[in-house]
Write an enzyme that holds these catalytic residues in place. Structure first.
Site, PDB file in Angstrom:
ATOM      1  N   TYR A  10      27.808  39.038  42.002  1.00 24.08           N
ATOM      2  CA  TYR A  10      29.065  38.820  41.296  1.00 24.08           C
ATOM      3  C   TYR A  10      29.651  37.458  41.661  1.00 24.08           C
ATOM      4  O   TYR A  10      30.017  36.660  40.785  1.00 24.08           O
ATOM      5  CB  TYR A  10      30.047  39.935  41.641  1.00 24.08           C
ATOM      6  CG  TYR A  10      31.445  39.728  41.112  1.00 24.08           C
ATOM      7  CD1 TYR A  10      31.709  39.791  39.748  1.00 24.08           C
ATOM      8  CD2 TYR A  10      32.509  39.484  41.977  1.00 24.08           C
ATOM      9  CE1 TYR A  10      32.998  39.616  39.258  1.00 24.08           C
ATOM     10  CE2 TYR A  10      33.802  39.307  41.502  1.00 24.08           C
ATOM     11  CZ  TYR A  10      34.040  39.371  40.147  1.00 24.08           C
ATOM     12  OH  TYR A  10      35.303  39.185  39.666  1.00 24.08           O
ATOM     13  N   CYS A  59      39.881  36.537  30.894  1.00 25.08           N
ATOM     14  CA  CYS A  59      39.884  37.569  31.932  1.00 25.08           C
ATOM     15  C   CYS A  59      38.667  38.477  31.857  1.00 25.08           C
ATOM     16  O   CYS A  59      38.337  39.167  32.837  1.00 25.08           O
ATOM     17  CB  CYS A  59      41.133  38.439  31.812  1.00 25.08           C
ATOM     18  SG  CYS A  59      42.701  37.550  31.912  1.00 25.08           S
ATOM     19  N   ALA A  60      38.007  38.536  30.699  1.00 23.76           N
ATOM     20  CA  ALA A  60      36.876  39.459  30.524  1.00 23.76           C
ATOM     21  C   ALA A  60      35.746  39.089  31.474  1.00 23.76           C
ATOM     22  O   ALA A  60      35.437  37.909  31.671  1.00 23.76           O
ATOM     23  CB  ALA A  60      36.388  39.419  29.082  1.00 23.76           C
ATOM     24  N   ALA A  61      35.122  40.098  32.062  1.00 23.30           N
ATOM     25  CA  ALA A  61      34.032  39.842  33.011  1.00 23.30           C
ATOM     26  C   ALA A  61      33.284  41.135  33.292  1.00 23.30           C
ATOM     27  O   ALA A  61      33.798  42.237  33.062  1.00 23.30           O
ATOM     28  CB  ALA A  61      34.586  39.290  34.321  1.00 23.30           C
ATOM     29  N   ARG A  62      32.069  40.976  33.761  1.00 20.08           N
ATOM     30  CA  ARG A  62      31.383  42.087  34.412  1.00 20.08           C
ATOM     31  C   ARG A  62      31.849  42.064  35.856  1.00 20.08           C
ATOM     32  O   ARG A  62      31.575  41.119  36.590  1.00 20.08           O
ATOM     33  CB  ARG A  62      29.867  41.948  34.336  1.00 20.08           C
ATOM     34  CG  ARG A  62      29.124  43.173  34.890  1.00 20.08           C
ATOM     35  CD  ARG A  62      27.617  43.051  34.678  1.00 20.08           C
ATOM     36  NE  ARG A  62      26.951  44.331  34.885  1.00 20.08           N
ATOM     37  CZ  ARG A  62      26.383  44.716  36.035  1.00 20.08           C
ATOM     38  NH1 ARG A  62      26.388  43.908  37.074  1.00 20.08           N
ATOM     39  NH2 ARG A  62      25.804  45.894  36.130  1.00 20.08           N
TER      40      ARG A  62
END
Length: 316
Positions: A140, A68-71
């Site tokens: 993005y 789930c981690a993201a910029r």
């Protein structure tokens, strides 16, 4: 089953870790802040850099990774080269974890991507589907698309299954940003010029998204597939305002300003993207998700809005 979750401090990451734990899985989570336990009994793996950290030891013995981690997408990005920054975290960081996962024998890698891989909007009644040609339009979306492509390539070369989930707007208890602002306006009875919008937009309740992720951790048909996810009911902006206000115990004060005038005002103010989100359509077709996985959203839009509104009122 042993499941490793990244992004546990985020809106979706925290919820999926809690759900997986309640389902009886052994959950381990990556975290930067080593002095806080965000969910009781979740083992924490501190790391310093998503892109360069060697995840091999942390992932050894894990069955599934939920990444789930993201910029995340930001409205006013101050980075000199936004695409480079998005690629560093969303592509390089993702592939670093996935390659380590493949190397140590993790069976499945679930990547939380974005509907922005499909594009920014749809024509009314012509929803995006999971198998459409990707058409990202901002840094993005481009970074998420590139990560998807490289993950699927990795899956073709290794024994790692990859599952890609592209959510639309996610809302639920604790939601922030524009959705929180909307509830604040509605709860105060502020008149809004949004009473004559007949677009259609798909959204997904946090509970529904988390349920699909949980299904994808175990379902054999999810392997190496791309899924879109929504609540299965699309709303116009006007309908969303009215139903959210009802959930808050209020009556929406909506002025029937014509859409053309809203678009003109947004252009004059240099905010065309806001008009697109308020007046444009963005629909997704979740038939593939339903058919392959036998999945359906477990809660309705009104149930989800009710939970979201109650949480908002309790936190004020």
């Amino acid at each position: 089953m042993n499941i490793f979750v990244t992004g546990i401090t985020g809106f979706v990451g925290r919820a999926i870790a809690s759900r997986l734990q309640s389902d009886g899985h052994r959950v381990t989570a990556a975290i930067r802040e080593t002095n806080k336990s965000y969910i009781e009994d979740v083992a924490l793996v501190p790391f310093d850099n998503l892109v360069t950290y060697d995840w091999s030891s942390a992932l050894n013995g894990q069955d599934v990774v939920v990444h789930c981690a993201a910029r995340v997408h930001v409205m006013n990005d101050l980075a000199q080269d936004p695409l480079m920054e998005f690629r560093r975290i969303n592509v390089d960081g993702t592939l670093n974890i996935a390659r380590c996962a493949a190397r140590v024998g993790v069976k499945r890698f679930i990547f939380i991507s974005s509907i922005k891989v499909n594009g920014e909007g749809t024509q009314l009644g012509h929803p995006f589907s999971a198998d459409d040609t990707a058409a990202p339009q901002d840094p993005y979306g481009v970074s998420k698309c590139e990560a998807e492509q490289q993950l699927l390539a990795l899956a073709s070369e290794t024994n790692l299954d990859v599952v890609i989930i592209r959510p639309v707007l996610v809302y639920g208890p604790g939601v922030k940003a524009n959705f929180q602002s909307m509830m604040a306006w509605l709860s105060k009875g502020i008149p809004l010029p949004l009473g004559a919008i007949s677009n259609k937009r798909s959204m997904v309740a946090l509970d529904n998204l988390v349920d699909l992720i949980a299904v994808c951790t175990v379902h054999p048909a999810a392997a190496n597939q791309v899924f879109l996810v929504s609540d299965g009911e699309d709303l116009s902006t006007t309908q969303l305002m009215k139903r959210t206000a009802k959930a808050l115990g209020k009556t929406a004060r909506l002025l029937p300003v014509p859409v053309w005038l809203l678009n003109l005002a947004a252009r004059l103010l240099g905010k065309p993207a806001i008009a697109q989100r308020l007046c444009g359509s963005l629909q997704v077709d979740i038939e593939k998700t339903r058919a392959l996985l036998g999945w359906k959203p477990p809660i309705s839009v009104d149930e989800a809005l009710g939970k979201t509104a109650r949480n908002f009122l309790e936190r004020r």
